[in-house]
Scaffold this motif. Structure first.
Motif, mmCIF file in Angstrom:
data_model
loop_
_atom_site.group_PDB
_atom_site.id
_atom_site.type_symbol
_atom_site.label_atom_id
_atom_site.label_comp_id
_atom_site.label_asym_id
_atom_site.label_seq_id
_atom_site.Cartn_x
_atom_site.Cartn_y
_atom_site.Cartn_z
ATOM 1 N N HIS A 1 -9.920 -0.723 12.992
ATOM 2 C CA HIS A 1 -10.139 0.445 12.134
ATOM 3 C C HIS A 1 -10.217 1.679 13.024
ATOM 4 N N LYS B 1 -9.028 0.580 2.746
ATOM 5 C CA LYS B 1 -7.930 -0.348 3.018
ATOM 6 C C LYS B 1 -8.294 -1.296 4.159
ATOM 7 N N PHE B 2 -8.892 -0.728 5.208
ATOM 8 C CA PHE B 2 -9.259 -1.580 6.340
ATOM 9 C C PHE B 2 -10.297 -2.626 5.937
ATOM 10 N N PHE C 1 -8.608 -5.386 4.248
ATOM 11 C CA PHE C 1 -7.848 -6.124 5.258
ATOM 12 C C PHE C 1 -8.777 -7.033 6.071
ATOM 13 N N GLU D 1 -5.426 0.211 11.022
ATOM 14 C CA GLU D 1 -5.479 0.942 9.755
ATOM 15 C C GLU D 1 -6.591 1.980 9.829
ATOM 16 N N ARG D 2 -6.274 3.217 9.468
ATOM 17 C CA ARG D 2 -7.226 4.316 9.567
ATOM 18 C C ARG D 2 -8.101 4.458 8.326
ATOM 19 N N THR D 3 -7.564 4.223 7.130
ATOM 20 C CA THR D 3 -8.299 4.441 5.886
ATOM 21 C C THR D 3 -9.352 3.343 5.698
ATOM 22 N N THR E 1 5.001 -5.861 2.412
ATOM 23 C CA THR E 1 3.822 -5.047 2.126
ATOM 24 C C THR E 1 3.707 -4.844 0.625
ATOM 25 N N GLY F 1 -0.601 1.408 10.777
ATOM 26 C CA GLY F 1 -0.727 1.600 9.338
ATOM 27 C C GLY F 1 -0.619 0.280 8.601
ATOM 28 N N ALA F 2 -1.559 -0.621 8.867
ATOM 29 C CA ALA F 2 -1.489 -1.981 8.324
ATOM 30 C C ALA F 2 -1.900 -2.077 6.861
ATOM 31 N N GLY F 3 -2.490 -1.024 6.307
ATOM 32 C CA GLY F 3 -2.917 -1.067 4.913
ATOM 33 C C GLY F 3 -3.939 -2.170 4.677
ATOM 34 N N LYS F 4 -3.758 -2.928 3.613
ATOM 35 C CA LYS F 4 -4.672 -4.033 3.292
ATOM 36 C C LYS F 4 -4.274 -5.331 3.983
#
Length: 225
Positions: free
Chosen positions: A94, A74-75, A78, A69-71, A185, A46-49
């Motif tokens: 991703h 956001k990926f 990033f 990161e799944r979204t 974060t 869940g690394a976000g941006k």
């Protein structure tokens, strides 16, 4: 999967990794198969941006981070920042972290795992990380002495995680209050600026820790490696 062994933990329900398909476009990073120098391998779920990931690799050139990161939006943010920074000790992925970990990470290979400000899943506590059977699989990928770092601003989430770590997963652990000036974060910056307390739980895998998946690899479709 290893059967008839004395498990270190108390989780009865078993994760079933053999049922998970590889994520779309799945590629194993070169560092996993070609880590001849035994560079410490770190996983962020869940690394976000990418704020923490980019800072971590800049400050830890002797370690290699795989940040998932799944979204999509956001990926993409990033990935753009990662390309600009150009760090060679970072793989930005991703994908869904559970399926990706099952197909990519070998047993006893991770030095550290970050789970920073996960979705609290207040209406579905079975999806909280330490409540999930997958956490056993994740521990099987961790080296002896390796660390899992969980951070949240939800005190009830942390209370449960601390209890699960101690009573269910039987892991040595320490709970901290995050320093008011910490900025790992975007969530952390926002929560601390509002005067909220953020909590960190540091868990270590002790010597002799046994899971059902210590010799399991997707390459042999569920048979012990």
């Amino acid at each position: 999967m290893t059967e008839n062994i004395e498990l270190t933990h108390q989780k009865l329900r078993a994760f079933q990794p053999q049922k998970l398909s590889a994520p779309r476009g799945f590629i194993i990073p070169k560092i996993i198969n070609e880590n001849k120098d035994d560079i410490p391998l770190v996983l962020e779920i869940g690394a976000g941006k990418g704020k923490h990931a980019l800072s971590f690799v800049a400050q830890s050139p002797d370690k290699h981070l795989i940040a998932i990161e799944r979204t999509r939006n956001k990926f993409e943010a990033f990935a753009k920042l990662a390309a600009l920074q150009g760090s060679t000790n970072l793989d930005a992925i991703h994908a869904d972290a559970i399926a990706w970990t099952v197909h990519a990470i070998q047993p006893n290979s991770l030095a550290k795992i970050f789970i920073l400000y996960p979705n609290p899943e207040q209406h579905n506590p079975n999806q909280q990380w330490l409540n999930m059977p997958f956490f056993e699989f994740l521990l099987s990928r961790l080296q002896v002495g390796g660390e899992v770092v969980l951070v949240t601003n939800i005190e009830a989430y942390m209370d449960n995680a601390e209890q699960q770590a101690t009573k269910v997963w039987c892991l040595p652990n320490t709970r901290y209050k995050v320093a008011a000036d910490s900025q790992r974060t975007h969530f952390e910056v926002k929560y601390l600026a509002r005067g909220e307390t953020c909590w960190e739980l540091s868990m270590f895998k002790p010597k002799g820790y046994k899971t059902r998946f210590d010799g399991w690899s997707i390459e042999n479709t569920g048979e012990e490696k």
